[in-house]
Design an enzyme around this catalytic site. Structure first.
Site, PDB file in Angstrom:
ATOM      1  N   GLU A 160       1.132  -0.906   0.066  1.00  0.00           N
ATOM      2  CA  GLU A 160       0.093   0.147  -0.255  1.00  0.00           C
ATOM      3  C   GLU A 160       1.044   1.386  -0.413  1.00  0.00           C
ATOM      4  OE1 GLU A 160      -2.864  -0.426   3.210  1.00  0.00           O
ATOM      5  OE2 GLU A 160      -4.050  -1.746   2.509  1.00  0.00           O
ATOM      6  N   GLU A 174      -5.265  -8.573  -0.401  1.00  0.00           N
ATOM      7  CA  GLU A 174      -6.210  -8.400   1.279  1.00  0.00           C
ATOM      8  C   GLU A 174      -7.479  -8.208   0.595  1.00  0.00           C
ATOM      9  OE1 GLU A 174      -4.656  -5.240   4.098  1.00  0.00           O
ATOM     10  OE2 GLU A 174      -2.619  -6.246   3.115  1.00  0.00           O
TER      11      GLU A 174
HETATM   12  O1  AHR Z   1      -5.272  -5.596   6.920  1.00  0.00           O
HETATM   13  C1  AHR Z   1      -5.428  -4.908   8.108  1.00  0.00           C
HETATM   14  C2  AHR Z   1      -4.223  -3.788   7.715  1.00  0.00           C
HETATM   15  O2  AHR Z   1      -4.869  -2.799   6.331  1.00  0.00           O
HETATM   16  C3  AHR Z   1      -3.288  -3.919   6.657  1.00  0.00           C
HETATM   17  O3  AHR Z   1      -1.926  -3.755   7.291  1.00  0.00           O
HETATM   18  C4  AHR Z   1      -2.749  -2.911   5.332  1.00  0.00           C
HETATM   19  O4  AHR Z   1      -1.986  -3.186   4.338  1.00  0.00           O
HETATM   20  C5  AHR Z   1      -4.106  -2.573   4.976  1.00  0.00           C
HETATM   21  O5  AHR Z   1      -4.295  -0.999   4.583  1.00  0.00           O
END
Ligand code: AHR
Length: 491
Positions: free
Chosen positions: A157, A276
């Site tokens: 990110e 994610e």
């Molecule tokens: O999964 C929780 C957080 O969400 C992670 O650390 C990040 O990559 C995302 O913003």
């Protein structure tokens, strides 16, 4: 279909690692300190790959703090989650855990506070057979064989203002390109993931992907997508249709990547790592890290407790991932234990399944072989966020080796059941193996350590088959899996 679609994610965040998968002294702990009760649930969940060690955590992490004699490892401030990282669990522990859980690792490198040099150091430590300083350190630390980690994330990110070491798209794209080139000098066959936008709502969404890929197109194989879903203003119909947003996000990034490829006259296609995704109640108070003087060790963070409705949404998101499996070749539900997770634990106590565990486990177990095109032809429903959409979403898989066809369906209408005909024209049905449903009732019910297990799939007795079709009823707001024995299928 890539089995990597059923990946998960372990970050040094809250209690995911400490008192999650690792708790020496727990009654079920093995000699490595890994909770056996959690390992059993991870196997039951059917996870195929696990991304590690973050997440935001990775952007200020020094991987070498987590290797070597445990009593000599430094405690460090974790700037991402305002916690104290004891480094009792690190790369070598993770790789031992991966082995016991029977999953493949996905490793992220720190491109926040660090860069190319540390990424190739970590690669040498992990994957070189021996005879060099870092590979020999791994061997001294007990791992004689190289780990052979194939899939690597180039940062996390990097567009986010919350990220330690946030960069502009062009800066990051150059760094990703340079790091990828260096890593490929060691092993040209690595699979490398560039960071896409942190989510679809980022102000730089689209231009970020374009600019990063303009710099790194030839050097990387995949681009990441991250998305978390939650009901907005208690709008359950739109929430149940979250897969619409996932579909649109994947289609948009695919189009952007292909447009960069077309400008370059490249025949290469960039694949997608949806590394994610999940339901996450981001507005909930426990999502906020501690602050000030307090740097706690493994505090409870992001410990969402999921409802039956959340399980239906997770089932729907898996349908979207399967539908796009020609381009989405890796995906990670975030995260695995305690932190927005299908598995919860109590320190010193039991481990248990959240509602969202069930659609994931069933899909991971039974979505096998080829993904079939499903022509949806039926009623629609109106949602505030996505307009008029199909009332029922569906995808199907066909496993040539077992003769099993599995259909996954979600009725996104909150008020009425859906009468469905699954028509497999061209193939022949030899019978129904199983039909199970999650949802329809108790949409707000949540699981606890003491039970009951609210979203445990229950038999759906409405399914009746003829030669080439099955009739069934989907309760309102529900996820269903229909397993069929079929012959003469042409994918
Ligand atoms: O999964 C929780 C957080 O969400 C992670 O650390 C990040 O990559 C995302 O913003």
């Amino acid at each position: 279909m890539p089995r990597r679609l059923f990946g998960s994610f372990v970050e040094h965040l809250g209690r995911c690692v400490y008192t999650g998968l690792y708790e020496p002294g727990h009654p079920t702990a093995d000699p490595d300190g890994f909770r056996r009760d959690v390992l059993a649930l991870v196997r039951e969940l059917g996870v195929t790959t696990v991304r590690y060690p973050g997440g935001n955590f990775v952007s200020s992490y020094r991987w070498e703090d987590g290797v070597g004699p445990v009593d000599q490892r430094p405690a460090r401030l974790d700037l991402a989650w305002h916690s104290l990282e004891t480094n009792q669990f690190g790369l070598d522990e993770f790789m031992r855990w991966v082995d016991k859980a029977d999953v493949d690792p996905i490793m992220a490198v720190n491109l926040g506070t660090r860069g190319t040099a540390d990424a190739v150091d970590l690669l040498e430590y992990a994957n070189h057979r021996g005879g060099s300083h870092l590979a020999d350190r791994r061997r001294d630390n007990g791992a004689a064989d190289p780990y052979g980690i194939k899939l690597w994330c180039l940062g996390n990110e990097m567009d986010g203002p919350w990220q330690v070491g946030q960069r502009s798209a062009t800066e990051y794209g150059r760094l990703a390109s340079q790091t990828a080139k260096a890593m490929r000098r060691f092993d040209p066959d690595l699979e490398l993931v560039a960071c896409g936008s942190s989510h679809l709502g980022m102000p730089t969404f689209g231009s970020w992907e374009r600019d990063v890929l303009t710099e790194a197109y030839d050097d990387v194989d995949l681009i990441s997508l991250h998305a978390y879903y939650q009901p907005v203003d208690d709008d359950l119909p739109s929430f149940l249709a979250s897969a619409e947003e996932m579909d649109r996000y994947i289609d948009a990034v695919t189009a952007i990547a292909d447009s960069v490829g077309a400008i370059r006259r490249s025949t290469k296609k960039i694949m997608i790592a949806f590394d994610e995704w999940n339901v996450w109640y981001q507005s909930a108070a426990p999502s906020t890290p501690p602050s000030g003087e307090d740097w706690p060790i493994a505090p409870p963070l992001l410990e969402d407790h999921y409802s039956v409705a959340d399980a239906v949404v997770v089932g729907g998101l898996l349908i979207s991932l399967l539908r796009h499996s020609d381009r989405v070749t890796a995906a990670c539900q975030a995260q695995l234990v305690n932190v927005i997770a299908p598995i919860m634990t109590e320190p010193g106590g039991p481990a248990w399944r959240q509602t969202i565990f069930h659609p994931f486990a069933r899909t991971a177990r039974h979505a096998r072989g080829a993904v079939l095109d499903v022509l949806r032809d039926g009623g629609t429903t109106s949602t505030d966020r996505f307009g008029e959409i199909d009332a029922v979403d569906a995808v199907s898989t066909w496993d040539d080796s077992t003769g099993e066809m599995t259909v996954f369906l979600v009725n996104r209408v909150v008020t009425t059941p859906a009468e469905v005909t699954v028509d497999v024209t061209g193939a022949r049905l030899a019978g129904i193996i199983e039909c199970v449903t999650v949802g329809g009732t108790d949409l707000h019910a949540k699981n606890t350590a003491d039970g009951p297990d609210h979203a445990e799939p229950r038999p759906n007795g409405t399914a009746h088959s003829a030669d080439t079709s099955v009739q069934l009823t989907l309760p309102p707001a529900s996820w269903t899996m229909l397993r069929l024995r079929a012959t003469d299928v042409t994918p």
